[in-house]
Enzyme design. Structure first.
Site, short mmCIF file in Angstrom:
data_model
loop_
_atom_site.label_atom_id
_atom_site.label_comp_id
_atom_site.label_asym_id
_atom_site.label_seq_id
_atom_site.Cartn_x
_atom_site.Cartn_y
_atom_site.Cartn_z
N ASP A 66 0.85 -1.15 -0.04
CA ASP A 66 0.03 -0.03 0.06
C ASP A 66 0.96 1.11 -0.04
OD1 ASP A 66 -2.43 1.35 0.34
OD2 ASP A 66 -1.93 1.69 2.49
N THR A 99 -3.11 5.30 -3.88
CA THR A 99 -2.01 6.04 -3.31
C THR A 99 -0.79 5.75 -4.00
OG1 THR A 99 -1.87 4.11 -1.93
CG2 THR A 99 -3.01 6.01 -1.02
N THR A 100 -0.49 4.65 -4.63
CA THR A 100 0.93 4.57 -5.47
C THR A 100 0.68 5.31 -6.81
OG1 THR A 100 0.79 2.05 -4.55
CG2 THR A 100 2.22 2.79 -6.34
N ASP A 397 -8.81 -0.14 2.29
CA ASP A 397 -8.80 0.42 0.81
C ASP A 397 -10.34 0.14 0.16
OD1 ASP A 397 -6.45 1.31 1.71
OD2 ASP A 397 -5.36 0.43 -0.25
#
Length: 560
Positions: A66, A99-100, A397
């Site tokens: 994550d 997020t990445t 998530d």
């Protein structure tokens, strides 16, 4: 004869040792720092992304892919690179997923314009181009997004399941996608559909068993609290019990250390002891009179009260965590009482069944079939501690993504499809703009391709070949074609393959990445205070403070 100008004295503005770097080299150094972070995260993107094992200074190991968690665990000190940490955290808090992607996108935008900076293009022109391109991208997403009809519950539920499984496809639990997707959607459907407060989904982790042993409790479950001997005699199973939630301590108070009670006769001492017992018995009797069969308290319930309740077939638990007590009230109704007097039926909650059950190596109190249930509990099982923690992060998530899909209901195709479509659209638009902005907007379009490229690289595919195929498809108007990591051709229509994501994930990621890139481009000087470099730096103590501190340590102050 003209007199020479007097020598100007050197003005010392900053403290000695202060490091100041400015100009283009400083800007390029900041861009390099951001690219270094993106390189660390790049291999975690997509369904074939790798995991990172991060060991803290205390020796605690965490396995995760994550983006926000990795950046939080890496102790990043470079001031410009910290901006990327902030956008990843903001994306995690706002949307939960992507997020990445947001970090890779921001770093790629900077990488694409690095050449322009070296050639002397003003950062303000680049920022203007980025802002224009971002607006174009957001407007295009609005045109493309598919709105799912909420009036058909079956179709809407299947949309939520697709969004949840897309979110999980890059996580450790991708092998159990159908099982966990159903669990996540059921959990969100348990919540109040107006409020959708995801903090009311409790997550309990119990090592042991397999992933398939995880279960969803439509109600509340929490670990058995510390109890005294009498608790074993209490009944552990009730049908339709009344539940009383307290914030009251039910035990005999020990005298304070220096308490002094002067009595002249033993009978007076006995009267004081009796009064103490009388107070607690009065409280217990008041609780029994309410008719409650399950008594929960945030504060301790002592051995006397535990035995008293056991004799009357009442279950009690003290020291219940505040979050668990709040969820019991949400599920069963009633309210938390801070006194035992004047408790009426409306202050009590009710649930269909209450039981204490062994799960793995722990005993759990379960409240099920609650009439007002606006909360639920996920009980996660698995082998290693780190593994269960990663499952929890993955489910968080997915919960956030499903929550956003319920709120908005608009989706786009994932797997790099939307990025390729935006890239083709913006590149085409760039050709209609004269001047340097054309180059900047084209660079923005090229940067968007980093997502499908990285997904292909991580899956071991030939990214150049796949990107060429995708460019051809999008030029021909096939707007939902994206990367397929399993098929032979490497590309497919991801809308038909049900790789769906809420459009909010993408709009948030693109606008955050663009803002972060503009912020980094607008910095041309960094001034570092030498003190901030020192270990455990802090303000200096005033002179004489150490002496005063020692004098106060039991030595007695000198007489004045």
């Amino acid at each position: 004869m003209q007199r020479g100008l007097p020598m100007q004295p050197t003005v010392v503005l900053l403290r000695e040792g202060t490091d100041s770097s400015q100009g283009n080299p400083q800007l390029l150094s900041n861009i390099s720092a951001c690219l270094a972070i993106a390189e660390t995260l790049a291999s975690t993107l997509g369904p074939r992304g790798m995991d990172k094992l991060i060991v803290s200074d205390r020796g605690n190991a965490q396995i995760t892919n994550d983006g926000a968690t990795i950046l939080k665990l890496l102790d990043i000190v470079h001031p410009a690179a910290r901006t990327l940490v902030d956008i990843a955290r903001a994306q995690d808090a706002e949307v939960g997923d992507g997020t990445t992607s947001v970090v890779l996108l921001a770093a790629q935008l900077l990488k694409e314009v690095r050449g322009f900076i070296e050639e002397g293009v003003s950062p303000h022109i680049i920022m203007k181009g980025f802002r224009q391109a971002t607006q174009l991208a957001l407007d295009r997403i609005k045109d493309l997004q598919v709105t799912v009809d909420k009036s058909d519950p079956e179709r809407f539920r299947s949309l939520l399941l697709k969004c949840a499984s897309t979110s999980m496809s890059s996580k450790l639990i991708h092998s159990e996608k159908p099982f966990f997707s159903k669990m996540v959607v059921d959990a969100i459907e348990c919540l109040d559909q107006e409020d959708l407060d995801e903090s009311l989904v409790g997550v309990k982790k119990i090592p042991g068993g397999g992933m398939q042993d995880s279960l969803l409790i439509r109600g509340v479950a929490f670990k058995k609290t510390f109890t005294y001997a009498g608790a074993e005699q209490q009944p552990k199973h009730f049908k339709d019990p009344l539940i009383l939630c307290l914030n009251v301590e039910l035990e005999l108070k020990a005298e304070k250390d220096n308490a002094e009670v002067r009595v002249d006769a033993v009978s007076e001492y006995q009267a004081i002891v009796d009064a103490e017992w009388e107070i607690i018995y009065r409280k217990l009797q008041a609780i029994e009179n309410t008719g409650a069969k399950v008594v929960l308290s945030k504060l301790p319930i002592g051995d006397l009260a535990t035995q008293w309740f056991a004799d009357r077939d009442i279950f009690c638990a003290g020291r219940v965590a505040a979050g668990d007590l709040r969820r019991v009230v949400q599920a069963a109704g009633g309210s938390i009482q801070s006194t035992t007097t004047d408790i009426t039926r409306e202050h009590l909650g009710i649930c269909g069944t209450f039981e204490e059950k062994q799960i793995g190596g722990e005993r759990y109190n379960l409240f099920q079939e609650c009439p007002k249930a606006k909360t639920c509990t996920l009980i996660l099982r698995g082998g290693a501690e780190q593994f269960i923690e990663e499952v929890e992060r993955s489910l968080h998530d997915a919960l956030m993504v499903v929550k956003r899909a319920v709120r908005n209901g608009e989706v786009v195709a994932g797997g790099g499809a939307i990025e390729m479509e935006l890239s083709a659209y913006i590149r085409k638009h760039a050709l209609t703009i004269p001047g340097k902005l054309q180059l900047i907007i084209a660079a923005f379009a090229k940067a968007l391709e980093v997502i499908p490229r990285q997904i292909s690289d991580n899956a071991g595919l030939d990214s150049t070949d796949i990107l060429n195929k995708l460019r051809m498809k999008h030029a021909a108007g096939e707007k939902w074609y994206g990367v397929d990591v399993d098929g032979t051709s490497g590309i497919r229509d991801n809308m038909e393959a049900f790789v769906w994501e809420p459009s909010l994930v993408k709009t948030n990621a693109i606008s955050s990445a663009s803002e972060a890139a503009c912020l980094i481009l607008s910095v041309d000087e960094t001034v570092r205070n030498p003190q901030s470099e020192a270990q455990n730096a802090g303000p200096k103590a005033p002179p004489g403070a150490a002496g005063r501190a020692l004098r106060g340590r039991g030595r007695g102050m000198p007489r004045r």
